[in-house]
Design a protein around this motif. Sequence first.
Motif, PDB file in Angstrom:
ATOM      1  N   VAL A 361      95.447-114.090 100.801  1.00 25.28           N
ATOM      2  CA  VAL A 361      96.672-114.850 100.331  1.00 25.28           C
ATOM      3  C   VAL A 361      96.951-116.407 100.893  1.00 25.28           C
ATOM      4  O   VAL A 361      96.454-116.407 102.052  1.00 25.28           O
ATOM      5  N   PRO A 384      96.794-109.682  91.119  1.00 25.53           N
ATOM      6  CA  PRO A 384      97.327-110.830  91.811  1.00 25.53           C
ATOM      7  C   PRO A 384      98.365-111.756  91.543  1.00 25.53           C
ATOM      8  O   PRO A 384      99.117-112.271  92.588  1.00 25.53           O
ATOM      9  N   VAL A 406      96.777-115.762  95.288  1.00 24.88           N
ATOM     10  CA  VAL A 406      96.188-114.646  95.806  1.00 24.88           C
ATOM     11  C   VAL A 406      94.747-114.198  95.071  1.00 24.88           C
ATOM     12  O   VAL A 406      94.644-114.100  93.901  1.00 24.88           O
TER      13      VAL A 406
END
Length: 411
Positions: A361, A384, A406
């Motif tokens: 992240v 994601p 992500v």
Amino acid sequence: MITASGPLLLDCEDSAWFRDQPDAARGAAAALGRRIGLGEHRTAQLVLAIAELSTNVTKHAVDGSLLLRVLRNRDVAGVEVLVVDGGPGMADVPAALRDGTSSIGTLGIGLGAVQRLADRFDVHSVPGVGTVQLARFWPHPLPPSVAGEAVVGGITRPIGGETVCGDAWVARIDTGDGAADEAAREQPARAERPASVPPVLDWSAMTASGTRSAGSRPATPAPRRSSGLSGAGRSELVRGATAGPGHGVLVMSCDGLGHGPMAALASQAAVQAFRNGAGRTPEQVMEEVHRALRGTRGAAVAVARLEPDGRVLFCGIGNISAALVTSASRGNLLSHPGIVGLQMRQLRTYEHQMPGGGALVMHSDGLSERWTPGDLSTLLHHPPAVIAAGLLRQAGTRRDDASVVVAKAAR
């Protein structure tokens, strides 16, 4: 998902946010569907789904917004819709998806119908916290090249009162094959780009293909040496990092200093350098971006490379937050002070191992760092893009541009 050409990545560009504007969202979706070639019937289905989702969020959600954007690869373009709200949430998501269940006052088709209309539909909801909904629409028949789930997804949002965002994210695949990588750069760029400056929404620009040019390949790096601890715990400081074999995934998060059009210009320059560059390691990419940002106001930048064997190489300058996250842990990745494009000390790359079931992240300072692994614990098995939207809802502020990207390990 891994395809024959490597992990699946999709271009994501030209976002348009709608708050309490169901009519505007439907009109924009209709125009967009026609422009990217969804076809009349498929565009009508997209508009019907937008009508249900946007009316739901307007009538019943707390602080709800709808995001409309283009997805594409070299074969096809589609539309993605993300709906994010701060409550009240759904106590029983499967029940909400059953036919005949529709929020009072909506058009009545229900979320179950939206799920059937979309090629990909995902819902994450926590009572009292809020809901994230994702729906994707591709031309039919569905092209095999977009089947499955992309391993990288993200979201950007401009500061309140602005229509351009000074934050950006981008990802690309590095195969280690110069010819193949050059061909990949000739495809539409995999990025969520800030809107054009000045901030005029031009839907035709959503389908435009930019001109690609290759940068010069940096010299072969020297052997590495290791030592040290990062702020995330045990890690390896890598000198002269080299890319491993197989398909590596390079991911960049960029925050142009300040906000507004000048910040957007800086982040656009960084994204363009990332797309066109030949760098294979985070340090090489950072050097290319640093050169491209000279003459701009500069940016905070973080670059990661995810290797097929689970290693994560990371290099960060400035206040981009990065972490490897599982449902029970958060290992922060170490960045160093500086401004890319203006003042940058010696670059350092750190090597980490992607934890099982975890994700990388990265986010700008438009999000607070006061989030915990528990905030993502029920999100990590979702795509994601849904994880990114959930974190933006949880930790985002309205005092600055915000972005989250992500990346999951390719399987």
